[in-house]
Design an enzyme around this catalytic site. Structure first.
Site, PDB file in Angstrom:
ATOM      1  N   ASP A  11     -50.960   1.444  -1.825  1.00  0.00           N
ATOM      2  CA  ASP A  11     -50.881   0.331  -0.870  1.00  0.00           C
ATOM      3  C   ASP A  11     -50.490   0.871   0.518  1.00  0.00           C
ATOM      4  O   ASP A  11     -49.444   0.522   1.050  1.00  0.00           O
ATOM      5  CB  ASP A  11     -49.868  -0.727  -1.352  1.00  0.00           C
ATOM      6  CG  ASP A  11     -48.454  -0.181  -1.542  1.00  0.00           C
ATOM      7  OD1 ASP A  11     -48.296   1.048  -1.751  1.00  0.00           O
ATOM      8  OD2 ASP A  11     -47.491  -0.971  -1.463  1.00  0.00           O
ATOM      9  N   HIS A 242     -40.342   8.333  -1.098  1.00  0.00           N
ATOM     10  CA  HIS A 242     -40.666   7.719  -2.406  1.00  0.00           C
ATOM     11  C   HIS A 242     -42.022   8.209  -2.956  1.00  0.00           C
ATOM     12  O   HIS A 242     -42.089   8.797  -4.030  1.00  0.00           O
ATOM     13  CB  HIS A 242     -40.722   6.195  -2.288  1.00  0.00           C
ATOM     14  CG  HIS A 242     -39.487   5.556  -1.792  1.00  0.00           C
ATOM     15  ND1 HIS A 242     -38.312   5.553  -2.495  1.00  0.00           N
ATOM     16  CD2 HIS A 242     -39.226   4.874  -0.643  1.00  0.00           C
ATOM     17  CE1 HIS A 242     -37.385   4.883  -1.827  1.00  0.00           C
ATOM     18  NE2 HIS A 242     -37.920   4.467  -0.686  1.00  0.00           N
TER      19      HIS A 242
HETATM   20  C1  BDR Z   1     -42.117   1.801  -2.693  1.00  0.00           C
HETATM   21  O1  BDR Z   1     -42.327   0.602  -1.961  1.00  0.00           O
HETATM   22  C2  BDR Z   1     -43.195   0.817  -0.873  1.00  0.00           C
HETATM   23  O2  BDR Z   1     -42.658   0.264   0.292  1.00  0.00           O
HETATM   24  C3  BDR Z   1     -43.350   2.315  -0.737  1.00  0.00           C
HETATM   25  O3  BDR Z   1     -44.651   2.644  -0.284  1.00  0.00           O
HETATM   26  C4  BDR Z   1     -43.064   2.841  -2.109  1.00  0.00           C
HETATM   27  O4  BDR Z   1     -44.236   2.914  -2.887  1.00  0.00           O
HETATM   28  C5  BDR Z   1     -40.647   2.195  -2.609  1.00  0.00           C
HETATM   29  O5  BDR Z   1     -39.841   1.207  -3.170  1.00  0.00           O
HETATM   30 CA    CA Z   2     -46.470   2.712  -1.882  1.00  0.00          CA
END
Ligand code: BDR
Ligand code: CA
Length: 315
Positions: A11, A242
């Site tokens: 995403d 992340h």
């Molecule tokens: C996840 O949430 C999204 O905002 C980031 O892309 C990551 O995949 C972290 O909690």
């Molecule tokens: Ca993500």
């Protein structure tokens, strides 16, 4: 060494862009497609961004398949603009991409690629798990044909980030996540337990800004938005890695500590989206965890080793 074939379900998203470029710059990995999902934006925007990122990387040949617009059982109406910008890319407002997505939807693309090359394709979802649950529903045999499923999402022994209980990707489709963790297939959960221990400091971001590659320059243009959010929300000057940490797991597994435990996802009330791991492998505590397969849950990481690796691959 034959590179590991991967499909990133994504995403994009600022840290998603880092993850995609990490994959493209890693000889251990062969990115065979991107499938898109809502989360950091609605799916039409994240699809446009996936195409844009591949063009920046000069890899418009890699297919992009459009994923679900809504979760399996709920409504999605709050994209992560506050973290990633209204355009999902730090409000730099890139020109429209030239390439178009393929005709197949994300679930059909995943099924075809996994079934065509049994035990060769690894799925790397770094957004909500809707497409993966839909693919399992349409073709359950992908569970035995897939090589691995490595998920950015969840929080085993630490608090959530979108609510005190839940991590954002799981929160946006808890029903899908409970299906994915409840399926007997080789799943690894790369959650906040490790992704919040893997930080890129402002000094490392300064090094990245010195790189003249098109991908590093794009990252250096978009990361300040995410850095400002992190400073306000988490009170430090760097960023959490992340999504790139999830890709890094595939090339540096030894840097992670894991537990093998069944995982349940809360779907009710104010803890909606919380991932609960069983106390131990016997599952004697509650029927909710009985007859559920073990998940490889990351609970520790050598954060500096992984952030150095990520920086090196993004330069
Ligand atoms: C996840 O949430 C999204 O905002 C980031 O892309 C990551 O995949 C972290 O909690
Ligand atoms: Ca993500």
């Amino acid at each position: 060494m034959t590179p590991q074939k991967i499909i990133i379900d994504t995403d994009p998203g600022i840290d998603d862009a880092m993850a995609i470029f990490f994959a493209l710059n890693s000889p251990e990995l062969e990115l065979i497609g991107l499938t898109t999902i809502f989360g950091n934006g609605f799916t039409d925007l994240t699809t446009t961004n996936a195409l844009r990122l591949l063009e920046i990387a000069e890899r418009p040949d890699i297919p992009v398949a459009v994923g679900a617009a809504q979760p399996v059982a709920d409504r999605f109406d709050e994209p992560g603009s506050v973290v990633h910008g209204d355009d999902g890319q730090g409000n730099v407002h890139l020109p429209p991409p030239t390439a178009k997505p393929v005709d197949q939807n994300a679930a059909a693309f995943i099924i075809e690629q996994v079934m065509r090359a049994p035990r060769e394709v690894t799925l790397v979802p770094i957004g909500p798990l809707t497409n993966i649950a839909l693919a399992l529903h349409l073709e359950p045999r992908i569970a035995t044909a897939v090589r691995e499923v490595v998920i950015m999402g969840g929080n085993a022994l630490v608090p959530g980030n979108i609510t005190p209980a839940a991590e954002a990707n799981i929160f946006h489709d808890p029903e899908a996540a409970d299906t994915v963790f409840g399926t007997s297939w080789p799943v690894t959960m790369v959650g906040l337990d490790v992704t919040q221990k893997t930080v890129m400091s402002s000094e490392q971001l300064g090094k990245l800004a010195q790189s003249t590659t098109a991908t590093a320059q794009h990252l250096s243009a978009i990361i300040p938005f995410y850095q400002d959010f992190t400073l306000k929300a988490n009170k430090f000057h760097g960023i959490y890695l992340h999504d790139p940490t999830t890709l890094a797991y595939l090339v540096a597994k030894d840097a992670f500590q894991t537990l093998q435990r069944p995982v349940r996802v809360e779907t009710q009330g104010f803890s909606r989206g919380k991932t609960w791991i069983a106390n131990d492998q016997t599952n004697k505590w509650s029927t909710a965890w009985q007859n559920r397969p073990p998940v490889n849950v990351c609970i520790g990481v050598n954060g500096p080793q992984i952030s150095d690796l990520i920086l090196e691959r993004l330069m």
